[in-house]
Structures are given as structure tokens and as C-alpha cells.
Design a protein around this motif. Structure first.
Motif, mmCIF file in Angstrom:
data_model
loop_
_atom_site.group_PDB
_atom_site.id
_atom_site.type_symbol
_atom_site.label_atom_id
_atom_site.label_comp_id
_atom_site.label_asym_id
_atom_site.label_seq_id
_atom_site.Cartn_x
_atom_site.Cartn_y
_atom_site.Cartn_z
ATOM 1 N N MET A 1 -35.140 11.947 79.916
ATOM 2 C CA MET A 1 -34.061 12.543 80.684
ATOM 3 C C MET A 1 -33.344 11.449 81.474
ATOM 4 S SD MET A 1 -34.285 15.558 83.462
ATOM 5 C CE MET A 1 -33.326 15.369 84.904
ATOM 6 N N LEU A 2 -32.061 11.446 81.406
ATOM 7 C CA LEU A 2 -31.230 10.494 82.145
ATOM 8 C C LEU A 2 -30.999 11.042 83.551
ATOM 9 C CD1 LEU A 2 -29.442 7.937 82.033
ATOM 10 C CD2 LEU A 2 -27.579 9.420 81.327
ATOM 11 N N ASP A 3 -31.368 10.251 84.567
ATOM 12 C CA ASP A 3 -31.171 10.729 85.940
ATOM 13 C C ASP A 3 -30.341 9.779 86.793
ATOM 14 O OD1 ASP A 3 -32.982 8.709 86.350
ATOM 15 O OD2 ASP A 3 -34.430 9.929 87.434
ATOM 16 N N GLY A 4 -29.770 8.757 86.183
ATOM 17 C CA GLY A 4 -28.930 7.852 86.941
ATOM 18 C C GLY A 4 -28.211 6.853 86.057
ATOM 19 N N VAL A 5 -27.208 6.242 86.611
ATOM 20 C CA VAL A 5 -26.407 5.253 85.901
ATOM 21 C C VAL A 5 -26.135 4.114 86.866
ATOM 22 C CG1 VAL A 5 -24.175 4.790 84.829
ATOM 23 C CG2 VAL A 5 -25.293 6.998 84.472
ATOM 24 N N ILE A 6 -26.252 2.902 86.369
ATOM 25 C CA ILE A 6 -25.901 1.747 87.181
ATOM 26 C C ILE A 6 -24.711 1.072 86.526
ATOM 27 C CG2 ILE A 6 -26.624 -0.511 88.035
ATOM 28 C CD1 ILE A 6 -29.493 0.557 88.047
ATOM 29 N N GLY A 7 -23.640 0.906 87.282
ATOM 30 C CA GLY A 7 -22.473 0.197 86.786
ATOM 31 C C GLY A 7 -22.404 -1.176 87.430
ATOM 32 N N TRP A 8 -22.174 -2.182 86.624
ATOM 33 C CA TRP A 8 -22.048 -3.538 87.148
ATOM 34 C C TRP A 8 -20.646 -4.005 86.853
ATOM 35 C CZ3 TRP A 8 -24.322 -8.528 84.711
ATOM 36 C CH2 TRP A 8 -24.216 -9.581 85.611
ATOM 37 N N TRP A 9 -19.754 -3.814 87.784
ATOM 38 C CA TRP A 9 -18.350 -4.187 87.626
ATOM 39 C C TRP A 9 -18.157 -5.498 88.350
ATOM 40 C CZ3 TRP A 9 -16.914 1.159 89.910
ATOM 41 C CH2 TRP A 9 -17.335 2.156 89.039
ATOM 42 N N LYS A 10 -17.609 -6.472 87.655
ATOM 43 C CA LYS A 10 -17.569 -7.796 88.256
ATOM 44 C C LYS A 10 -16.333 -8.580 87.868
ATOM 45 C CE LYS A 10 -20.102 -9.934 84.493
ATOM 46 N NZ LYS A 10 -21.094 -10.926 84.185
ATOM 47 N N LYS A 11 -16.195 -9.687 88.556
ATOM 48 C CA LYS A 11 -15.187 -10.677 88.202
ATOM 49 C C LYS A 11 -15.873 -11.691 87.292
ATOM 50 C CE LYS A 11 -12.489 -10.417 92.431
ATOM 51 N NZ LYS A 11 -11.893 -11.172 93.527
ATOM 52 N N ALA A 12 -15.207 -12.092 86.213
ATOM 53 C CA ALA A 12 -15.785 -13.071 85.295
ATOM 54 C C ALA A 12 -14.697 -13.633 84.392
ATOM 55 C CB ALA A 12 -16.876 -12.426 84.445
ATOM 56 N N THR A 13 -14.935 -14.811 83.879
ATOM 57 C CA THR A 13 -13.952 -15.430 82.991
ATOM 58 C C THR A 13 -13.756 -14.624 81.718
ATOM 59 O OG1 THR A 13 -15.671 -16.852 82.052
ATOM 60 C CG2 THR A 13 -14.362 -17.759 83.866
ATOM 61 N N MET A 14 -14.749 -13.842 81.320
ATOM 62 C CA MET A 14 -14.585 -13.024 80.115
ATOM 63 C C MET A 14 -13.492 -11.964 80.270
ATOM 64 S SD MET A 14 -18.099 -10.789 80.352
ATOM 65 C CE MET A 14 -17.775 -9.394 79.325
ATOM 66 N N TYR A 15 -13.061 -11.713 81.509
ATOM 67 C CA TYR A 15 -12.009 -10.738 81.788
ATOM 68 C C TYR A 15 -10.670 -11.397 82.100
ATOM 69 C CZ TYR A 15 -15.972 -7.534 82.283
ATOM 70 O OH TYR A 15 -17.104 -6.807 82.072
ATOM 71 N N GLU A 16 -10.476 -12.614 81.672
ATOM 72 C CA GLU A 16 -9.242 -13.347 81.984
ATOM 73 C C GLU A 16 -7.984 -12.580 81.575
ATOM 74 O OE1 GLU A 16 -9.646 -17.178 80.198
ATOM 75 O OE2 GLU A 16 -10.902 -17.935 81.818
ATOM 76 N N ASP A 17 -8.035 -11.869 80.461
ATOM 77 C CA ASP A 17 -6.875 -11.096 80.005
ATOM 78 C C ASP A 17 -6.544 -9.928 80.935
ATOM 79 O OD1 ASP A 17 -6.656 -12.783 77.838
ATOM 80 O OD2 ASP A 17 -7.605 -11.395 76.429
ATOM 81 N N TYR A 18 -7.475 -9.582 81.821
ATOM 82 C CA TYR A 18 -7.292 -8.457 82.745
ATOM 83 C C TYR A 18 -7.255 -8.922 84.197
ATOM 84 C CZ TYR A 18 -8.838 -6.239 78.472
ATOM 85 O OH TYR A 18 -8.968 -5.870 77.167
ATOM 86 N N GLY A 19 -6.840 -10.147 84.426
ATOM 87 C CA GLY A 19 -6.758 -10.662 85.786
ATOM 88 C C GLY A 19 -8.087 -11.139 86.343
ATOM 89 N N GLY A 20 -9.083 -11.314 85.482
ATOM 90 C CA GLY A 20 -10.376 -11.828 85.918
ATOM 91 C C GLY A 20 -11.371 -10.776 86.355
ATOM 92 N N GLN A 21 -11.002 -9.486 86.276
ATOM 93 C CA GLN A 21 -11.898 -8.399 86.678
ATOM 94 C C GLN A 21 -12.016 -7.382 85.556
ATOM 95 O OE1 GLN A 21 -11.498 -7.133 91.003
ATOM 96 N NE2 GLN A 21 -9.398 -7.599 90.464
ATOM 97 N N SER A 22 -13.167 -6.688 85.512
ATOM 98 C CA SER A 22 -13.320 -5.617 84.537
ATOM 99 C C SER A 22 -12.322 -4.496 84.849
ATOM 100 C CB SER A 22 -14.748 -5.067 84.567
ATOM 101 O OG SER A 22 -15.008 -4.388 85.787
ATOM 102 N N ILE A 23 -11.980 -3.730 83.839
ATOM 103 C CA ILE A 23 -11.046 -2.607 84.020
ATOM 104 C C ILE A 23 -11.586 -1.624 85.066
ATOM 105 C CG2 ILE A 23 -9.970 -0.614 82.893
ATOM 106 C CD1 ILE A 23 -8.764 -3.342 82.087
ATOM 107 N N ASN A 24 -12.891 -1.336 85.026
ATOM 108 C CA ASN A 24 -13.477 -0.441 86.022
ATOM 109 C C ASN A 24 -13.316 -0.988 87.427
ATOM 110 O OD1 ASN A 24 -14.816 1.972 84.812
ATOM 111 N ND2 ASN A 24 -15.823 0.416 83.575
ATOM 112 N N LEU A 25 -13.496 -2.277 87.600
ATOM 113 C CA LEU A 25 -13.355 -2.873 88.932
ATOM 114 C C LEU A 25 -11.908 -2.805 89.401
ATOM 115 C CD1 LEU A 25 -14.807 -4.217 91.257
ATOM 116 C CD2 LEU A 25 -14.505 -6.419 90.113
#
Length: 71
Positions: A1-25
Motif C-alpha cells: 500500500m502506498l502511503d506517501g510520496v517524496i518529491g525532490w524538486w531541485k536546481k541542476a544543470t540537467m534542467y538548463e533548458d528550463y532555466g536551471g530548475q525542474s518544471i515542478n520547482l
């Protein structure tokens, strides 16, 4: 049973096309800037909206960088 979710939204070079941040962030900070609470802002992201649709909605905030969404 799933009872929680952890989201790790961060700034990183892999998101350079999005201003350096994940879309969720980006969505989270835009919602915060519009006056939403941390919880409201988290639920307004893509991940948060999916979790809300599954019945998640309580939060544990570990720091200003970590939020756990639970049932």
C-alpha cells in the motif's frame, strides 16, 4: 500500500533548458509568488495535482527544501 510520496524538486544543470530548475520547482515557486501557502503551492504542481487526485493531501515539511505529501 502506498502511503506517501517524496518529491525532490531541485536546481541542476540537467534542467538548463528550463532555466536551471525542474518544471515542478518552477510551478511551485510561481504558486508561492502568487500568494499560495506551501501546501497549496505543492499541490498546484504537476506531481502535486496527481497526488491530490489519488487522495494525498497532508504534508510533512522537513525543511524549506523538502515536503512529504501523505494521505
Amino acid at each position: 500500500m502506498l502511503d506517501g510520496v517524496i518529491g525532490w524538486w531541485k536546481k541542476a544543470t540537467m534542467y538548463e533548458d528550463y532555466g536551471g530548475q525542474s518544471i515542478n520547482l518552477i510551478q511551485f515557486w510561481e504558486a508561492k509568488a502568487s500568494g499560495k501557502s506551501i501546501e497549496e503551492a505543492a499541490l498546484s504542481t504537476f506531481t502535486g495535482s496527481r497526488m491530490k487526485a489519488k487522495g494525498f493531501g497532508k504534508f510533512t515539511i522537513w525543511s524549506n527544501k523538502r515536503i512529504l505529501c501523505r494521505l
